[in-house]
Design an enzyme around this catalytic site. Structure first.
Site, mmCIF file in Angstrom:
data_model
loop_
_atom_site.group_PDB
_atom_site.id
_atom_site.type_symbol
_atom_site.label_atom_id
_atom_site.label_comp_id
_atom_site.label_asym_id
_atom_site.label_seq_id
_atom_site.Cartn_x
_atom_site.Cartn_y
_atom_site.Cartn_z
ATOM 1 N N THR A 100 21.269 104.433 4.053
ATOM 2 C CA THR A 100 22.389 105.342 4.316
ATOM 3 C C THR A 100 21.930 106.297 5.399
ATOM 4 O O THR A 100 21.037 107.115 5.185
ATOM 5 C CB THR A 100 22.789 106.111 3.048
ATOM 6 O OG1 THR A 100 23.220 105.168 2.065
ATOM 7 C CG2 THR A 100 23.908 107.085 3.345
ATOM 8 N N LYS A 175 30.232 104.644 4.108
ATOM 9 C CA LYS A 175 29.297 105.134 3.087
ATOM 10 C C LYS A 175 29.399 106.654 2.929
ATOM 11 O O LYS A 175 29.232 107.198 1.830
ATOM 12 C CB LYS A 175 27.863 104.734 3.453
ATOM 13 C CG LYS A 175 26.806 105.161 2.411
ATOM 14 C CD LYS A 175 27.073 104.555 1.036
ATOM 15 C CE LYS A 175 26.112 105.079 -0.024
ATOM 16 N NZ LYS A 175 24.738 104.610 0.134
ATOM 17 N N LYS A 243 20.150 114.485 1.844
ATOM 18 C CA LYS A 243 20.184 113.955 3.217
ATOM 19 C C LYS A 243 21.554 113.383 3.543
ATOM 20 O O LYS A 243 22.125 113.649 4.616
ATOM 21 C CB LYS A 243 19.099 112.890 3.370
ATOM 22 C CG LYS A 243 19.139 112.098 4.665
ATOM 23 C CD LYS A 243 19.835 110.733 4.530
ATOM 24 C CE LYS A 243 19.132 109.819 3.553
ATOM 25 N NZ LYS A 243 19.802 108.496 3.466
#
Length: 292
Positions: A100, A175, A243
């Site tokens: 990701t 995502k 993150k």
């Protein structure tokens, strides 16, 4: 070349990557693995994988190179570093980044790969450790449609909901949509459980009632029970989730979109990080509300 004659390199054998490699080995693929922590590849080597000391050596001569690492900086290093994939990847190879990561970085990798005669796909996943183990991951794919079509039979080995989203970066943008939903939903799951506990309810009966109705979600059904048991082991790390939220906020700002919900979630998770929960699973957010 037949499907099973294709040689695969897999870079990053963490919580999810190791399970994906096991599925590929079980399907009789020739797989070479690399991880910064060599011990994380030991079981895979025992099962038949080959080990390489660098991404560069893992990628050499392979038809498909899959990466699943931690942060965008790790992605850049394993692709473009002095020991990176682009040093040895052959023309016609397909690189598949399942990390990701940043949509902008996915577009940059696509451009760099194209210059070298390599095909690049961004294919982040959702489903956590359970989805990886069961081979039921959701996979969101960006890149060239014809390359997606060629790659699909391999993705189907470890994924069950595989959707082509569009050009380079589209998989990563999708995502981010996924992570935004999880970020705000996780607050709701934790607050619901904390409320039930404070009210003195039988939490298992509460979950039985609410998990199949309009309030139901994957996080409630899969991570709610872990929260109750005090099981904070990672299906997905807190540090990586932070993150992801940072990426989503930055990408939204580029599109002039304000996302107060994910900003709050990131703030709460940063509190957990400061308390030493970075290596725990995302369900550790319950510790913000309920301490032992």
């Amino acid at each position: 070349m037949t499907l099973h004659s294709k040689k695969i390199a897999f870079i990053g054998t963490g919580v999810m990557g190791a399970s994906i490699v096991k599925h590929l080995l079980k399907a009789d693929f020739d797989v070479t693995v690399y991880s910064r922590t060599k011990s994380k590849t030991a079981e895979l080597v025992e099962l038949g994988a080959k080990w390489a000391p660098t991404p560069k050596e893992a990628a050499d001569g392979k038809d498909i190179i899959i990466t699943m690492v931690g942060f965008p900086s790790d992605v850049e290093e394993v692709y473009s570093g002095q020991d990176g994939i682009f040093q040895t990847a052959k023309k016609g190879a397909v690189v598949v980044d399942m990390t990701t990561s940043e949509p902008t970085l996915a577009k940059n990798l696509y451009a760099k790969a194209k210059e070298k005669g390599i095909f690049s796909i961004d294919a982040p996943v959702s489903g956590g450790d359970v989805g990886a183990q069961n081979g039921t991951l959701s996979i969101m794919v960006g890149g060239d449609k014809e390359i997606f079509d060629e790659l699909l039979p391999i993705l189907q080995i470890f994924g069950s909901n595989i959707v082509y989203q569009g050009g380079p970066g589209a998989g990563q943008h999708t995502k981010m949509c996924n992570q935004l939903l999880i970020a705000t939903n996780m607050i709701g799951v934790c607050e619901s459980i904390a409320y039930a506990l404070k009210a003195g309810l039988d939490i298992d009966k509460v979950l039985q009632s609410i998990s199949t109705g309009a309030a139901g979600s994957w996080s409630l059904s899969n991570l709610g029970p872990r929260m109750i048991k005090g099981d904070l082991e990672p299906g997905f790390y807190v540090k990586h989730f932070i993150k992801d939220m940072k990426i989503a906020i930055e990408e939204a700002e580029r599109m002039d979109l304000d996302l107060p919900g994910v900003k709050l979630s990131k703030q709460l998770y940063n509190t957990l990080l400061e308390k030493g929960y970075g290596e725990k699973g995302t369900q550790a957010l319950i510790k913000y509300y309920v301490e032992d």
